[in-house]
Motif scaffolding. Structure first.
Motif, PDB file in Angstrom:
ATOM      1  N   GLY A 141       0.357  -1.458  -0.603  1.00 31.01           N
ATOM      2  CA  GLY A 141       0.848  -0.154  -0.236  1.00 31.01           C
ATOM      3  C   GLY A 141       0.837   1.267  -0.317  1.00 31.01           C
ATOM      4  O   GLY A 141       1.683   1.166  -0.605  1.00 31.01           O
ATOM      5  N   CYS A 142       0.038   2.426   0.950  1.00 30.61           N
ATOM      6  CA  CYS A 142       1.141   3.497   0.672  1.00 30.61           C
ATOM      7  C   CYS A 142       0.543   4.763   1.885  1.00 30.61           C
ATOM      8  O   CYS A 142      -0.577   4.270   1.561  1.00 30.61           O
ATOM      9  CB  CYS A 142       1.313   3.863  -0.352  1.00 30.61           C
ATOM     10  N   SER A 143       1.251   5.109   2.596  1.00 26.46           N
ATOM     11  CA  SER A 143       0.330   6.192   3.534  1.00 26.46           C
ATOM     12  C   SER A 143      -0.166   7.114   3.102  1.00 26.46           C
ATOM     13  O   SER A 143      -0.850   8.082   3.525  1.00 26.46           O
ATOM     14  CB  SER A 143       1.296   6.075   4.412  1.00 26.46           C
ATOM     15  N   LEU A 144       0.214   7.824   1.817  1.00 28.07           N
ATOM     16  CA  LEU A 144      -0.316   8.412   0.922  1.00 28.07           C
ATOM     17  C   LEU A 144      -1.811   8.220   0.766  1.00 28.07           C
ATOM     18  O   LEU A 144      -2.658   9.090   0.491  1.00 28.07           O
ATOM     19  CB  LEU A 144       0.389   9.311  -0.209  1.00 28.07           C
ATOM     20  N   VAL A 169       0.135  11.631  -7.998  1.00 24.76           N
ATOM     21  CA  VAL A 169      -0.176  10.069  -8.446  1.00 24.76           C
ATOM     22  C   VAL A 169      -0.432   8.751  -7.223  1.00 24.76           C
ATOM     23  O   VAL A 169      -1.162   8.038  -7.602  1.00 24.76           O
ATOM     24  CB  VAL A 169       0.093   9.774  -9.396  1.00 24.76           C
ATOM     25  N   ASN A 170      -0.149   9.316  -5.980  1.00 24.55           N
ATOM     26  CA  ASN A 170      -0.268   8.406  -4.757  1.00 24.55           C
ATOM     27  C   ASN A 170      -1.680   7.985  -4.089  1.00 24.55           C
ATOM     28  O   ASN A 170      -1.819   8.683  -2.893  1.00 24.55           O
ATOM     29  CB  ASN A 170       1.024   8.216  -4.244  1.00 24.55           C
ATOM     30  N   THR A 171      -2.415   7.672  -4.878  1.00 27.52           N
ATOM     31  CA  THR A 171      -3.309   7.325  -4.644  1.00 27.52           C
ATOM     32  C   THR A 171      -4.507   6.409  -5.318  1.00 27.52           C
ATOM     33  O   THR A 171      -3.594   5.935  -6.446  1.00 27.52           O
ATOM     34  CB  THR A 171      -4.929   9.633  -5.034  1.00 27.52           C
ATOM     35  N   ALA A 230       0.711  12.374   4.104  1.00 27.66           N
ATOM     36  CA  ALA A 230       2.264  12.411   4.353  1.00 27.66           C
ATOM     37  C   ALA A 230       2.950  11.111   4.082  1.00 27.66           C
ATOM     38  O   ALA A 230       2.095  10.259   3.785  1.00 27.66           O
ATOM     39  CB  ALA A 230       3.019  12.706   5.517  1.00 27.66           C
ATOM     40  N   CYS A 231       4.179  11.657   2.975  1.00 27.33           N
ATOM     41  CA  CYS A 231       4.113   9.927   3.102  1.00 27.33           C
ATOM     42  C   CYS A 231       5.324   9.660   4.416  1.00 27.33           C
ATOM     43  O   CYS A 231       6.362   9.992   5.170  1.00 27.33           O
ATOM     44  CB  CYS A 231       5.293  10.325   2.327  1.00 27.33           C
ATOM     45  N   GLU A 232       5.176   7.835   5.059  1.00 29.05           N
ATOM     46  CA  GLU A 232       5.854   7.777   6.013  1.00 29.05           C
ATOM     47  C   GLU A 232       6.930   7.841   6.136  1.00 29.05           C
ATOM     48  O   GLU A 232       7.774   7.785   7.263  1.00 29.05           O
ATOM     49  CB  GLU A 232       4.697   6.175   6.593  1.00 29.05           C
ATOM     50  N   VAL A 233       7.712   7.515   5.255  1.00 28.95           N
ATOM     51  CA  VAL A 233       9.342   7.371   4.692  1.00 28.95           C
ATOM     52  C   VAL A 233       9.687   8.876   4.759  1.00 28.95           C
ATOM     53  O   VAL A 233      11.102   8.896   5.600  1.00 28.95           O
ATOM     54  CB  VAL A 233       9.567   7.164   3.404  1.00 28.95           C
ATOM     55  N   HIS A 234       9.212   9.831   4.229  1.00 32.39           N
ATOM     56  CA  HIS A 234       9.304  10.886   3.847  1.00 32.39           C
ATOM     57  C   HIS A 234      10.069  11.644   5.019  1.00 32.39           C
ATOM     58  O   HIS A 234      10.164  13.010   4.946  1.00 32.39           O
ATOM     59  CB  HIS A 234       9.747  11.756   2.513  1.00 32.39           C
ATOM     60  N   PRO A 258      11.449  15.771  -2.742  1.00 32.47           N
ATOM     61  CA  PRO A 258      10.062  16.295  -2.305  1.00 32.47           C
ATOM     62  C   PRO A 258       8.511  16.314  -1.118  1.00 32.47           C
ATOM     63  O   PRO A 258       8.303  16.663  -1.050  1.00 32.47           O
ATOM     64  CB  PRO A 258       9.697  17.499  -3.563  1.00 32.47           C
ATOM     65  N   GLU A 259       8.978  14.840  -0.990  1.00 25.85           N
ATOM     66  CA  GLU A 259       7.774  13.959  -0.085  1.00 25.85           C
ATOM     67  C   GLU A 259       8.028  14.998   1.415  1.00 25.85           C
ATOM     68  O   GLU A 259       8.012  14.345   2.460  1.00 25.85           O
ATOM     69  CB  GLU A 259       7.772  13.119  -0.372  1.00 25.85           C
ATOM     70  N   CYS A 260       9.755  15.169   1.828  1.00 30.26           N
ATOM     71  CA  CYS A 260      10.069  15.899   3.057  1.00 30.26           C
ATOM     72  C   CYS A 260       9.564  17.294   3.467  1.00 30.26           C
ATOM     73  O   CYS A 260       9.198  17.985   2.863  1.00 30.26           O
ATOM     74  CB  CYS A 260      11.781  15.613   2.541  1.00 30.26           C
ATOM     75  N   LEU A 316      13.419   2.625   5.467  1.00 29.72           N
ATOM     76  CA  LEU A 316      12.275   1.992   4.612  1.00 29.72           C
ATOM     77  C   LEU A 316      11.006   1.729   3.969  1.00 29.72           C
ATOM     78  O   LEU A 316      10.089   2.550   4.976  1.00 29.72           O
ATOM     79  CB  LEU A 316      12.394   0.655   5.577  1.00 29.72           C
ATOM     80  N   CYS A 317      10.971   1.900   3.247  1.00 25.90           N
ATOM     81  CA  CYS A 317       8.952   1.681   3.274  1.00 25.90           C
ATOM     82  C   CYS A 317       8.672   0.871   3.138  1.00 25.90           C
ATOM     83  O   CYS A 317       8.895  -0.072   2.231  1.00 25.90           O
ATOM     84  CB  CYS A 317       8.474   2.577   1.637  1.00 25.90           C
ATOM     85  N   PRO A 318       8.142   0.311   4.626  1.00 26.53           N
ATOM     86  CA  PRO A 318       8.083  -0.724   4.136  1.00 26.53           C
ATOM     87  C   PRO A 318       6.998  -1.326   3.332  1.00 26.53           C
ATOM     88  O   PRO A 318       6.101  -3.038   2.925  1.00 26.53           O
ATOM     89  CB  PRO A 318       6.575  -0.823   6.205  1.00 26.53           C
TER      90      PRO A 318
END
Ligand code: 13P
Ligand code: SF4
Length: 382
Positions: A141-144, A169-171, A230-234, A258-260, A316-318
């Motif tokens: 998946g993706c937190s975003l 696009v992260n949707t 938010a992105c849980e990695v950045h 730029p997700e930071c 890491l991105c899980p």
């Protein structure tokens, strides 16, 4: 075909042709002289980033995947965050989210295996509805993507009918379907400016990543409204961490995504999509580089830039890390897990993705100027 819990009924048009049973289970593949010889050139490529001791485990899968791809007329699209044995040894086409979407639209393979996360596979299916699109692990998946629903976007539309809705696009496909246009981290500024111009407004809504939105706001005169995803990695990188890295490695180029958060970009030398980060290292050839992003990125870029030393303060991105060689092998062998999108949702989502792909090339480099002052971006009120 009889149903068998160990061999789910294939859902694609290959169902019943017997392909799945012609190949052994991943655990039955062995490392013999043939496998060693057929994969030797790949080991040479990744020898600096994949431990030698792991090769006898990876090589049989790499060899089987590469043969199975030919048999199935399949292509593997690998995102920059895949581990190097995937990215460099089985990926047919590699890159950032924008490049993978473009490649999915252009590919003439029958099957696309998305070595990336679920929203990327959905984007591939939206752009190539006639192809079988597989994702090797449904947990990817993706937190975003999880931060917003189609119903949320409909409420935003009701509250702000005069402003265009630009969706990262992260949707999910459903969220894309409710939007006017999509963007990725490599074209977000360009998309926001183009769509605000088309709508004749001074404001655009850029959802769901609040940090990407704030970083875009600092690069443009267009006023940006956003969402609290938010992105849980950045989101975990901090300006203090960057300052510490700068004092420990004063000669290093610090390169961020730029997700930071905006103060992280401000403390860095360069910011851009994963593709732009890799291109920056290739073009600038710094002696030392620090990539502020997901962990596998440095390994993958290091393979192509042996003259650069990488310091690796990564997260890491899980979700990305659920994708493995064994999963890709099983995906190709069993034709699992097929990604399908409701045709009406797909049609409306395609128009948002296609609007992005149809924009003319920009004069602006796909990079964020980290010297610009941080600009506020308000949240939508719904
Ligand atoms: P890009 O590869 O488009 O920069 O996106 C990064 C990311 O987080 C993908 O999930
Ligand atoms: Fe989502 Fe961030 Fe992982 Fe990319 S790195 S898939 S944006 S959680």
């Amino acid at each position: 075909m009889k149903s068998n819990p160990d061999h789910p009924t294939p859902t694609s048009r290959f169902a019943g042709r017997g392909h799945a049973s012609a190949w052994p289970e991943a655990r039955e593949l062995g490392y013999d002289e043939g496998v060693r010889a057929r994969t030797e050139h790949l080991l040479e490529r990744v020898a600096d980033v994949v431990p030698q001791a792991e090769w006898p485990l990876h090589a049989p899968l790499i060899d089987a995947i590469n043969r199975l791809k030919v048999e199935r007329n399949a292509v593997i699209l690998a995102h920059n965050y895949m581990t190097p044995e995937i990215f460099h040894c089985v990926g047919d086409a590699t890159g950032d989210s924008l490049k993978l979407a473009q490649l999915a639209a252009e590919s003439d393979a029958d099957i696309i295996v998305q070595a990336g996360v679920h929203f990327m596979a959905e984007t591939a299916k939206i752009l190539a509805p006639e192809k079988t699109v597989l994702v090797p692990d449904l947990r990817a998946g993706c937190s975003l993507a999880a931060s917003i629903t189609g119903a949320d976007v409909r409420r935003i539309r009701q509250a702000y009918p005069a402003y265009p809705i630009v969706t990262y696009v992260n949707t999910s496909a459903e969220v894309k379907a409710e939007s006017d246009i999509c963007c990725t981290s490599s074209n977000a500024v360009q998309v926001v400016e183009a769509v605000a111009g088309q709508w004749g407004t001074d404001t655009a809504i850029l959802i769901p990543d609040e940090y990407l939105a704030k970083n875009v706001a600092s690069q443009t005169a267009v006023r940006i409204l956003t969402w609290k995803g938010a992105c849980e990695v950045h989101e975990r990188f901090t300006a203090e961490e960057i300052a510490q890295l700068r004092s420990e490695h004063p000669d290093a180029m610090i390169i961020t995504h730029p997700e930071c958060p905006p103060d992280v970009l401000k403390a860095a030398d360069f910011a851009g999509s994963t593709g732009a980060m890799a291109a920056f290292v290739r073009d600038q050839a710094p002696k030392t580089a620090i990539l502020i992003t997901e962990c596998s990125m440095s390994d993958n870029v290091a393979v192509e830039n042996p003259g650069t030393r990488f310091i690796r303060p990564c997260n890491l991105c899980p979700h990305m890390k659920t994708i493995s060689l064994a999963g890709i092998y099983e995906s190709l062998r069993r034709l699992q897990f097929e990604v399908n999108v409701d045709p009406d949702v797909a049609r409306r989502a395609r128009s948002s993705v296609q609007a992005m792909l149809d924009l003319p090339g920009s004069e602006k480099p796909p990079a964020f100027d980290t010297r610009r002052p941080i600009t506020a971006a308000d949240y939508v009120a719904v």
